[in-house]
Scaffold this motif. Structure first.
Motif, PDB file in Angstrom:
ATOM      1  N   SER A 168     -44.578  65.364 -71.688  1.00 21.04           N
ATOM      2  CA  SER A 168     -44.461  64.111 -72.437  1.00 21.04           C
ATOM      3  C   SER A 168     -44.993  62.949 -71.631  1.00 21.04           C
ATOM      4  N   LYS A 169     -44.843  62.988 -70.315  1.00 19.51           N
ATOM      5  CA  LYS A 169     -45.327  61.888 -69.474  1.00 19.51           C
ATOM      6  C   LYS A 169     -46.828  61.715 -69.657  1.00 19.51           C
ATOM      7  N   HIS A 210     -47.530  60.238 -73.129  1.00 16.42           N
ATOM      8  CA  HIS A 210     -47.188  58.829 -73.230  1.00 16.42           C
ATOM      9  C   HIS A 210     -47.986  57.963 -72.256  1.00 16.42           C
ATOM     10  N   GLN A 246     -50.602  56.064 -73.860  1.00 20.06           N
ATOM     11  CA  GLN A 246     -50.167  54.910 -74.626  1.00 20.06           C
ATOM     12  C   GLN A 246     -49.754  53.764 -73.698  1.00 20.06           C
ATOM     13  N   VAL A 305     -47.318  53.488 -71.645  1.00 19.23           N
ATOM     14  CA  VAL A 305     -45.873  53.249 -71.624  1.00 19.23           C
ATOM     15  C   VAL A 305     -45.399  53.488 -70.202  1.00 19.23           C
ATOM     16  N   SER A 320     -42.364  53.846 -67.714  1.00 20.58           N
ATOM     17  CA  SER A 320     -40.930  54.108 -67.770  1.00 20.58           C
ATOM     18  C   SER A 320     -40.147  53.106 -66.961  1.00 20.58           C
ATOM     19  N   THR A 356     -34.684  54.758 -67.597  1.00 18.91           N
ATOM     20  CA  THR A 356     -35.165  55.976 -68.258  1.00 18.91           C
ATOM     21  C   THR A 356     -35.454  57.063 -67.229  1.00 18.91           C
ATOM     22  N   LYS A 410     -36.181  51.670 -76.739  1.00 23.88           N
ATOM     23  CA  LYS A 410     -37.538  52.072 -77.135  1.00 23.88           C
ATOM     24  C   LYS A 410     -38.168  52.949 -76.059  1.00 23.88           C
ATOM     25  N   ASN A 411     -37.961  52.582 -74.797  1.00 26.20           N
ATOM     26  CA  ASN A 411     -38.502  53.375 -73.701  1.00 26.20           C
ATOM     27  C   ASN A 411     -37.887  54.769 -73.697  1.00 26.20           C
ATOM     28  N   GLU A 463     -36.618  56.356 -76.290  1.00 22.46           N
ATOM     29  CA  GLU A 463     -37.113  57.075 -77.473  1.00 22.46           C
ATOM     30  C   GLU A 463     -38.525  57.619 -77.259  1.00 22.46           C
ATOM     31  N   SER A 464     -39.306  56.962 -76.407  1.00 27.21           N
ATOM     32  CA  SER A 464     -40.665  57.443 -76.152  1.00 27.21           C
ATOM     33  C   SER A 464     -40.659  58.806 -75.454  1.00 27.21           C
ATOM     34  N   TRP A 465     -39.507  59.202 -74.913  1.00 26.28           N
ATOM     35  CA  TRP A 465     -39.383  60.476 -74.213  1.00 26.28           C
ATOM     36  C   TRP A 465     -38.768  61.575 -75.070  1.00 26.28           C
TER      37      TRP A 465
END
Length: 176
Positions: free
Chosen positions: A19-20, A23, A26, A28, A30, A34, A113-114, A116-118
């Motif tokens: 996932s890292k 993301h 994008q 993002v 962390s 998180t 939000k951070n 949820e990105s994971w």
């Protein structure tokens, strides 16, 4: 049974690490909260020895019992704390396997939000259901993570809607 649990554990770690890179495209970044939650609570799968090791690896210091009791309430367990550039954080590990991160500073919406990105993308074969409940000044969101209809774990995000609250949020992890 233990082999199946190990396979699920390895699968979840692969998802988190994978996932890292998803993301990262994008842009993002962390937050420390998180990173601490994923590296200590999620990766440990409720194992107290791993929680202790991971907390120490991230620079957390075990709290004396007289201070830990404030975070543990009436439960048995351990607590670690750290001061970082993003604020003070406390990790608790209860004897029942629940691991929580207490966050005293930051923007609760940004933190959520951070987090949820994971959550696992559908391409992993895992799904999650988001359940929101409100009680007085607290808003709790449960992220129930499942595979083939079987609940594996729950991430619980609780924040205060109160202005200038001394505690911004608590993120907990519980294996089912």
């Amino acid at each position: 049974m233990k082999f199946v649990g190990l396979k699920i554990f390895i699968f979840m770690i692969a998802i988190i690490l994978g996932s890292k890179s998803i993301h990262a495209n994008q842009a993002v970044e962390s937050l420390f909260s998180t990173k601490a939650f994923l590296n200590i609570c999620v990766s440990s799968r409720g194992n107290s020895e791993i929680i202790s090791k991971q907390a120490k690896n991230m620079g957390f210091i075990q709290m004396p019992n007289e201070y830990a009791v404030h975070f543990l309430k009436d439960y048995k367990g351990s607590a670690w704390m750290i001061n970082s550039s993003e604020g003070k954080f406390v990790i608790t590990q209860l004897d029942n396997g629940v691991c929580s991160l207490f966050i005293n500073k930051g923007n609760s919406t940004e933190i959520q939000k951070n987090l949820e990105s994971w959550l696992p993308p559908k391409s992993t074969g895992l799904t999650y259901k988001k359940e929101i409940s409100k009680d007085k000044n607290l808003i709790t969101t449960n992220y129930i993570i499942s595979k083939d209809g079987k609940t594996l774990e729950t991430w619980i995000y609780t924040s205060s809607s109160e202005k200038n609250a001394s505690l911004v949020a608590i993120i907990s992890h519980q294996m089912n």
